[in-house]
Design an enzyme around this catalytic site. Structure first.
Site, PDB file in Angstrom:
ATOM      1  CB  SER A  58      -0.927  -0.020   1.218  1.00 37.91           C
ATOM      2  OG  SER A  58      -1.860  -1.092   1.084  1.00 37.91           O
ATOM      3  CB  ILE A  84      -3.980  -7.163   8.705  1.00 36.26           C
ATOM      4  CG1 ILE A  84      -5.029  -7.367   7.611  1.00 36.26           C
ATOM      5  CG2 ILE A  84      -4.436  -7.814  10.028  1.00 36.26           C
ATOM      6  CD1 ILE A  84      -5.301  -8.832   7.265  1.00 36.26           C
ATOM      7  CB  ALA A  87       4.100  -7.882  16.558  1.00 39.39           C
ATOM      8  CB  THR A  88       6.320  -3.560  14.743  1.00 39.36           C
ATOM      9  OG1 THR A  88       5.981  -3.467  13.336  1.00 39.36           O
ATOM     10  CG2 THR A  88       7.016  -4.878  15.024  1.00 39.36           C
ATOM     11  CG  HIS A  90       5.875  -1.492   8.867  1.00 33.34           C
ATOM     12  ND1 HIS A  90       5.449  -2.309   7.861  1.00 33.34           N
ATOM     13  CD2 HIS A  90       6.577  -0.498   8.274  1.00 33.34           C
ATOM     14  CE1 HIS A  90       5.867  -1.834   6.703  1.00 33.34           C
ATOM     15  NE2 HIS A  90       6.550  -0.735   6.925  1.00 33.34           N
ATOM     16  CG  ASN A 114      -7.718   5.561   0.642  1.00 34.48           C
ATOM     17  OD1 ASN A 114      -7.513   4.360   0.495  1.00 34.48           O
ATOM     18  ND2 ASN A 114      -7.064   6.286   1.529  1.00 34.48           N
TER      19      ASN A 114
HETATM   20  N1  LIG Z   1       2.296  -4.871   6.058  1.00 32.11           N
HETATM   21  C1  LIG Z   1       1.633  -4.469   4.929  1.00 32.11           C
HETATM   22  C2  LIG Z   1       2.293  -3.819   3.906  1.00 32.11           C
HETATM   23  N2  LIG Z   1       3.634  -3.581   3.997  1.00 32.11           N
HETATM   24  C3  LIG Z   1       4.456  -3.299   2.845  1.00 32.11           C
HETATM   25  C4  LIG Z   1       4.490  -1.809   2.488  1.00 32.11           C
HETATM   26  O1  LIG Z   1       3.244  -1.382   1.966  1.00 32.11           O
HETATM   27  C5  LIG Z   1       5.546  -1.542   1.430  1.00 32.11           C
HETATM   28  O2  LIG Z   1       5.273  -2.318   0.274  1.00 32.11           O
HETATM   29  C6  LIG Z   1       6.940  -1.886   1.919  1.00 32.11           C
HETATM   30  O3  LIG Z   1       7.194  -1.166   3.114  1.00 32.11           O
HETATM   31  C7  LIG Z   1       8.009  -1.540   0.868  1.00 32.11           C
HETATM   32  O4  LIG Z   1       7.966  -0.164   0.573  1.00 32.11           O
HETATM   33  N3  LIG Z   1       1.618  -3.418   2.792  1.00 32.11           N
HETATM   34  C8  LIG Z   1       0.269  -3.656   2.672  1.00 32.11           C
HETATM   35  O5  LIG Z   1      -0.335  -3.274   1.660  1.00 32.11           O
HETATM   36  N4  LIG Z   1      -0.387  -4.304   3.677  1.00 32.11           N
HETATM   37  C9  LIG Z   1       0.240  -4.727   4.804  1.00 32.11           C
HETATM   38  O6  LIG Z   1      -0.408  -5.329   5.711  1.00 32.11           O
HETATM   39  C1  LIG Z   2       0.858  -3.710   8.593  1.00 34.77           C
HETATM   40  C2  LIG Z   2       2.213  -4.231   8.665  1.00 34.77           C
HETATM   41  O1  LIG Z   2       3.154  -3.593   8.316  1.00 34.77           O
HETATM   42  C3  LIG Z   2       2.363  -5.561   9.295  1.00 34.77           C
HETATM   43  O2  LIG Z   2       2.044  -6.564   8.326  1.00 34.77           O
HETATM   44  C4  LIG Z   2       3.788  -5.751   9.746  1.00 34.77           C
HETATM   45  O3  LIG Z   2       3.734  -6.725  10.746  1.00 34.77           O
HETATM   46  P1  LIG Z   2       4.695  -6.535  12.013  1.00 34.77           P
HETATM   47  O4  LIG Z   2       4.316  -5.227  12.667  1.00 34.77           O
HETATM   48  O5  LIG Z   2       4.378  -7.723  12.919  1.00 34.77           O
HETATM   49  O6  LIG Z   2       6.104  -6.536  11.492  1.00 34.77           O
END
Ligand SMILES: Nc1c(NC[C@H](O)[C@H](O)[C@H](O)CO)[nH]c(=O)[nH]c1=O
Ligand SMILES: CC(=O)[C@@H](O)COP(=O)(O)O
EC number: 2.5.1.78
Length: 182
Positions: A58, A84, A87-88, A90, A114
């Site tokens: 995304s 979704i 655990a962090t 991110h 969106n």
């Molecule tokens: N954790 C999720 C991600 N993570 C990836 C990032 O969007 C991105 O592609 C990466 O950080 C490289 O720049 N993306 C999602 O769409 N959904 C997730 O749950």
């Molecule tokens: C939404 C995210 O970035 C997630 O998938 C990352 O998982 P985590 O926070 O357990 O590394």
């Protein structure tokens, strides 16, 4: 209707060909397939053609929309993804930065709906991706169409004040000889 809204706005009607890009991050395959089907159903109902563009996640969706807007000729965009919480922190980065970037692109006049799902659980994601339940992707497609219609409504040639040029005549300020013909 889409999401929890009880406001079912009628789909806009277009009197000229309209093309929309569905820009999707298929991070969760089954969710992505449901989102694409839901958005495509709305676009087809409105008689709008579409093309699907895939990106890894995304966070890449706004960049892909910026590239496509600059280098291609789409009338609007439907941003689809699913984030979704893990655990962090991110999750917060992905959710906040993708939505912020889409909003900034929208403020530049790019018609974007969106439909990035941001949830705590897989079940919540499935409910929102399902066209027969919360249908958030269908709602995002509707939003993009309404913005395209708004752009065209306000983008019509303006009447009113000021001289109106004629295609066959070149008006030159201060020319007492009368207009020269083109
Ligand atoms: N954790 C999720 C991600 N993570 C990836 C990032 O969007 C991105 O592609 C990466 O950080 C490289 O720049 N993306 C999602 O769409 N959904 C997730 O749950
Ligand atoms: C939404 C995210 O970035 C997630 O998938 C990352 O998982 P985590 O926070 O357990 O590394």
């Amino acid at each position: 209707m889409a999401g929890h809204s009880d406001n079912d706005m009628a789909l806009p009607r277009f009197d000229k060909p309209t093309k929309v890009a569905i820009v999707i991050a298929p991070y969760y395959t089954a969710i992505a397939q449901a989102q694409i089907a839901a958005a495509a159903a709305v676009l087809e109902l409105a008689g709008v053609s579409h093309e699907v563009i895939e990106v890894p996640g995304s966070l890449e969706i706004p960049t892909a929309i910026g590239i496509a807007h600059r280098l291609s000729n789409f009338d609007g965009f439907v941003a689809l993804g699913c984030v979704i919480r893990g655990a962090t922190s991110h999750y917060d980065v992905v959710v906040n930065e993708s939505s912020r970037a889409l909003t900034l692109l929208g403020l530049q006049g790019i018609c974007i709906g969106n439909g990035i799902i941001t949830v705590e659980t897989r079940e919540q994601a499935e409910e929102r991706a399902d066209a027969a339940r919360l249908n958030t992707a269908g709602g995002a497609a509707q939003a993009a169409l309404h913005l395209i219609a708004l752009t065209r409504r306000f983008g019509q040639p303006k009447g009113g004040i000021g001289f109106k040029t004629r295609p066959d005549v070149i008006e030159v300020a201060g020319d007492n000889e009368g207009p020269a013909s083109a």
